[in-house]
Design an enzyme around this catalytic site. Sequence first.
Site, PDB file in Angstrom:
ATOM      1  N   ASP A 284       0.720  -1.492   0.295  1.00 37.28           N
ATOM      2  CA  ASP A 284       0.062  -0.087   0.079  1.00 37.28           C
ATOM      3  C   ASP A 284       0.725   1.633  -0.127  1.00 37.28           C
ATOM      4  OD1 ASP A 284      -2.529  -1.871   0.258  1.00 37.28           O
ATOM      5  OD2 ASP A 284      -2.119  -1.517   2.077  1.00 37.28           O
ATOM      6  N   GLU A 285       2.175   1.236  -0.627  1.00 35.58           N
ATOM      7  CA  GLU A 285       2.840   2.486  -1.156  1.00 35.58           C
ATOM      8  C   GLU A 285       2.450   3.186  -1.556  1.00 35.58           C
ATOM      9  OE1 GLU A 285       4.244  -0.867  -1.112  1.00 35.58           O
ATOM     10  OE2 GLU A 285       4.977  -1.331   0.219  1.00 35.58           O
ATOM     11  N   ALA A 286       1.410   3.070  -2.617  1.00 38.84           N
ATOM     12  CA  ALA A 286       1.041   3.656  -3.916  1.00 38.84           C
ATOM     13  C   ALA A 286       1.629   4.261  -4.986  1.00 38.84           C
ATOM     14  CB  ALA A 286       0.982   5.860  -3.542  1.00 38.84           C
ATOM     15  N   LYS A 287       1.902   2.506  -5.034  1.00 40.12           N
ATOM     16  CA  LYS A 287       3.054   2.390  -6.256  1.00 40.12           C
ATOM     17  C   LYS A 287       2.014   2.182  -7.781  1.00 40.12           C
ATOM     18  CE  LYS A 287       3.108  -2.101  -4.682  1.00 40.12           C
ATOM     19  NZ  LYS A 287       2.663  -1.893  -2.658  1.00 40.12           N
TER      20      LYS A 287
ATOM     21  N   ALA B 241      -3.898  -7.600  -4.577  1.00 41.61           N
ATOM     22  CA  ALA B 241      -3.384  -6.391  -4.597  1.00 41.61           C
ATOM     23  C   ALA B 241      -5.121  -5.585  -5.073  1.00 41.61           C
ATOM     24  CB  ALA B 241      -2.322  -6.113  -5.481  1.00 41.61           C
ATOM     25  N   GLY B 242      -4.072  -4.279  -4.521  1.00 43.41           N
ATOM     26  CA  GLY B 242      -5.750  -3.581  -4.978  1.00 43.41           C
ATOM     27  C   GLY B 242      -4.835  -2.078  -5.616  1.00 43.41           C
ATOM     28  N   HIS B 243      -4.818  -1.032  -6.529  1.00 44.60           N
ATOM     29  CA  HIS B 243      -4.523  -0.157  -7.283  1.00 44.60           C
ATOM     30  C   HIS B 243      -5.259   0.879  -7.308  1.00 44.60           C
ATOM     31  CE1 HIS B 243      -0.006  -1.674  -7.218  1.00 44.60           C
ATOM     32  NE2 HIS B 243      -0.586  -1.927  -8.497  1.00 44.60           N
ATOM     33  N   THR B 244      -5.596   2.298  -6.590  1.00 43.16           N
ATOM     34  CA  THR B 244      -6.095   2.894  -7.298  1.00 43.16           C
ATOM     35  C   THR B 244      -5.522   3.851  -7.575  1.00 43.16           C
ATOM     36  OG1 THR B 244      -7.289   2.639  -4.942  1.00 43.16           O
ATOM     37  CG2 THR B 244      -7.827   4.675  -6.032  1.00 43.16           C
TER      38      THR B 244
ATOM     39  N   ARG C  51       2.547 -29.203  -6.501  1.00 47.42           N
ATOM     40  CA  ARG C  51       2.310 -29.266  -8.011  1.00 47.42           C
ATOM     41  C   ARG C  51       1.085 -30.395  -7.857  1.00 47.42           C
ATOM     42  NH1 ARG C  51       8.411 -31.602  -7.897  1.00 47.42           N
ATOM     43  NH2 ARG C  51       7.354 -31.260  -5.807  1.00 47.42           N
TER      44      ARG C  51
ATOM     45  N   GLN D 283       1.510  -5.475  -3.440  1.00 48.45           N
ATOM     46  CA  GLN D 283       2.448  -5.615  -2.346  1.00 48.45           C
ATOM     47  C   GLN D 283       3.698  -5.263  -1.736  1.00 48.45           C
ATOM     48  OE1 GLN D 283       1.058  -9.467  -3.708  1.00 48.45           O
ATOM     49  NE2 GLN D 283      -0.944  -8.029  -3.142  1.00 48.45           N
TER      50      GLN D 283
ATOM     51  N   GLY E 117     -11.122  -3.296   2.708  1.00 46.14           N
ATOM     52  CA  GLY E 117     -11.668  -2.009   3.335  1.00 46.14           C
ATOM     53  C   GLY E 117     -11.611  -1.988   5.130  1.00 46.14           C
TER      54      GLY E 117
ATOM     55  N   SER F 153       5.194  12.542  -3.730  1.00 48.10           N
ATOM     56  CA  SER F 153       4.165  12.969  -3.485  1.00 48.10           C
ATOM     57  C   SER F 153       3.644  13.468  -2.408  1.00 48.10           C
ATOM     58  CB  SER F 153       3.875  11.201  -4.145  1.00 48.10           C
ATOM     59  OG  SER F 153       2.538  11.741  -4.267  1.00 48.10           O
TER      60      SER F 153
HETATM   61  P1  IMP Z   1      -2.496 -12.212   1.688  1.00 44.15           P
HETATM   62  O1  IMP Z   1      -2.049 -11.877   0.260  1.00 44.15           O
HETATM   63  O2  IMP Z   1      -4.082 -12.496   0.761  1.00 44.15           O
HETATM   64  O3  IMP Z   1      -2.640 -14.260   1.775  1.00 44.15           O
HETATM   65  O4  IMP Z   1      -2.572 -12.044   2.575  1.00 44.15           O
HETATM   66  C1  IMP Z   1      -1.151 -11.956   3.589  1.00 44.15           C
HETATM   67  C2  IMP Z   1      -0.627 -10.587   4.270  1.00 44.15           C
HETATM   68  O5  IMP Z   1      -0.344  -9.914   3.259  1.00 44.15           O
HETATM   69  C3  IMP Z   1      -2.024  -9.949   5.249  1.00 44.15           C
HETATM   70  O6  IMP Z   1      -1.603  -9.592   5.915  1.00 44.15           O
HETATM   71  C4  IMP Z   1      -2.290  -8.962   4.081  1.00 44.15           C
HETATM   72  O7  IMP Z   1      -3.089  -7.787   5.005  1.00 44.15           O
HETATM   73  C5  IMP Z   1      -1.238  -8.505   3.636  1.00 44.15           C
HETATM   74  N1  IMP Z   1      -1.563  -8.551   1.801  1.00 44.15           N
HETATM   75  C6  IMP Z   1      -1.903  -9.053   0.914  1.00 44.15           C
HETATM   76  N2  IMP Z   1      -2.078  -8.177  -0.178  1.00 44.15           N
HETATM   77  C7  IMP Z   1      -1.370  -7.115   0.645  1.00 44.15           C
HETATM   78  C8  IMP Z   1      -1.940  -5.402  -0.159  1.00 44.15           C
HETATM   79  O8  IMP Z   1      -2.100  -5.651  -1.292  1.00 44.15           O
HETATM   80  N3  IMP Z   1      -1.450  -4.164   0.541  1.00 44.15           N
HETATM   81  C9  IMP Z   1      -0.929  -4.221   1.850  1.00 44.15           C
HETATM   82  N4  IMP Z   1      -1.267  -5.907   2.306  1.00 44.15           N
HETATM   83  C10 IMP Z   1      -1.266  -6.867   1.731  1.00 44.15           C
END
Ligand code: IMP
Length: 426
Positions: free
Chosen positions: A13-16, A39-42, A143, A226, A304, A415
Site C-alpha cells: 500500500d505504498e501508493a505504487k 492487491a489493490g491499486h487506486t 504441484r 504488495q 476495506g 508525492s
Molecule cells: P494474502 O496475500 O491474502 O495471503 O495476505 C497475507 C498478508 O499480506 C496479510 O497481512 C494481508 O493483509 C497482506 N496483504 C496482501 N496483499 C496486500 C496488499 O496489496 N497490500 C497490503 N497488504 C497486503
Amino acid sequence: MAATAVIGLQWGDEAKGKIVDLLTEQHDVVVRYQGGNNAGHTVVFGGQTYKLSLLPVGVLRPEITSVIATGVVINPAALLKEIDQLRARSVPLGQNLLISDRAHVIFPWHMAEEAAFEAARKQDAIGTTMRGIGTCYRDKAGRTHAIRMGDLLYPDLLRKRVAEIAAQKAPVLRALDPQSAPLDAAQITRDYLEYAERLRPHIVDTTAWLHRSLAKGQRLLFEGAQGSLLDVDHGSYPFVTSSSSSGCGLHSGSGVPERNISRMIGVVKAYTTRVGGGPFPTELLDATGQHIRDVGREYGTVTGRPRRCGWFDAVAAGYGARVSGVDCLSVMLLDVLSQLDELKICTAYEIDGEQTTDFPSHIEQLARAKPVYRTLPGWKQDISHLRKLADLPKATRAYIDTVGELLQLPVWLVSIGPDREQTILA
Ligand code: IMP
C-alpha cells in the site's frame, strides 16, 4: 534498454499505482508478475477514479500492452469481473491484455481452505485477504493439486484434473470445517470452461512475448504488488503474503532477467502502514495513529479493513530497499504528515538491550524490537499545492533528506496528493 521496475519497500500500500501510472506513458508494456487479487491499486485517470486489483495499471491506456505474467495467481472470475467493469466504463480491453499460460489458477477450494486454516489459527491468524492466494501458491509449489491458465484451454484435461483434485480436497475440507459447502466438481468445471472461453484470446506464453518485446526495443515497466516486507522469503514471516513481493520476485515472476532492468524505483510512504497481523515496531495506537489513518484514508482497497499506522521505520524500509536492490526512492503521501507538531523516524531497533539496524529474521525478535527514534520538527502548512522542492517548508525538506540519508538512496520523487500534478521530481 529501458526497463523500469516499481517496488514497494514496506508492508504494501505504498501508493505504487500512482508511480506506475505516471511512468506508463514513457513505456510500451506494463507487467504484473506476482500476487493476485489480494492487491489493490487506486488510480485517478482522466478525472475518474479506478480501483484495479489483478489488472496492471497500463490497461487504462489502450496503446499500452498489459501483461499478467507467470508469477501471478489468477482467479478468473475476479479477473473477468474487473474486465467487465472497465469495459462498462468504456475502457477497451482486447489484444492489449496478455495473460501467461504458466500462471496458476485460483479455485473455490483455495478460498475454502484458507478460511478454515485462518479460523484455526484464531488470534495468531495471518489476517489474509481471503482471496485464496496462499493456498494457490502452496498448491503451485506442491504441484500435485495445481492447475495453470494453459490447462484451462484443454477441456478434457481440465475436467479430469478438477474431478481428481476436488475428490481429494473435499474430505479434508469437511474435516477442517464440517459446515463448509461441498465441492461440486461438475459445476466448477463448467464455470471454469466458460471463463476459459472468454479469456482464451488473451492467454499466451508471456515469457516468450516479453523477450520478443525486449528484442524489438520496447520499453517495459514492471509493477510490483504488495511490498518487500511481505515477501515470502525475506519478509516478516509468517505474517507475509505467499509470493516474492520484493524486487527478488521480478525475475522469477516474469522470466525477464536482472540484466534487462535499467532502473529499480523503491516506493515508500512517508510513514508506515500494515494490514493484517504481525509485529509492527513503530505502530501508533494513539490519537496520532488515528489522525494519520483519517488524513491518509488508510483503509484497505481490497478488504476495506482499517490499516495499522505508525512512524516511518528506516530499519524496515532500509532492509526492503537492500533486498530489492532499488536505486532511488519515491516518497509518497508526504502531505498526510502536515499539521503534526513533530515527527519521528525509527533509526534503529533495541532488542533485549542491544541496538541494531538489521531487520530481524525471526518474528519473536521483531515483536521485541523497540524503536529508537530521531525526532524532527513538523510543518503546519498545507503542502499539497506546492510544485517545487525549493518551495516546500524547511522542515519538510529536512524530513525528505533524512529518509534518503537513512536509506542511503537518492530521493527521485515526492508525492503530496493523489493527483498526477501533486508530484515533485526531486
Ligand atoms: P494474502 O496475500 O491474502 O495471503 O495476505 C497475507 C498478508 O499480506 C496479510 O497481512 C494481508 O493483509 C497482506 N496483504 C496482501 N496483499 C496486500 C496488499 O496489496 N497490500 C497490503 N497488504 C497486503
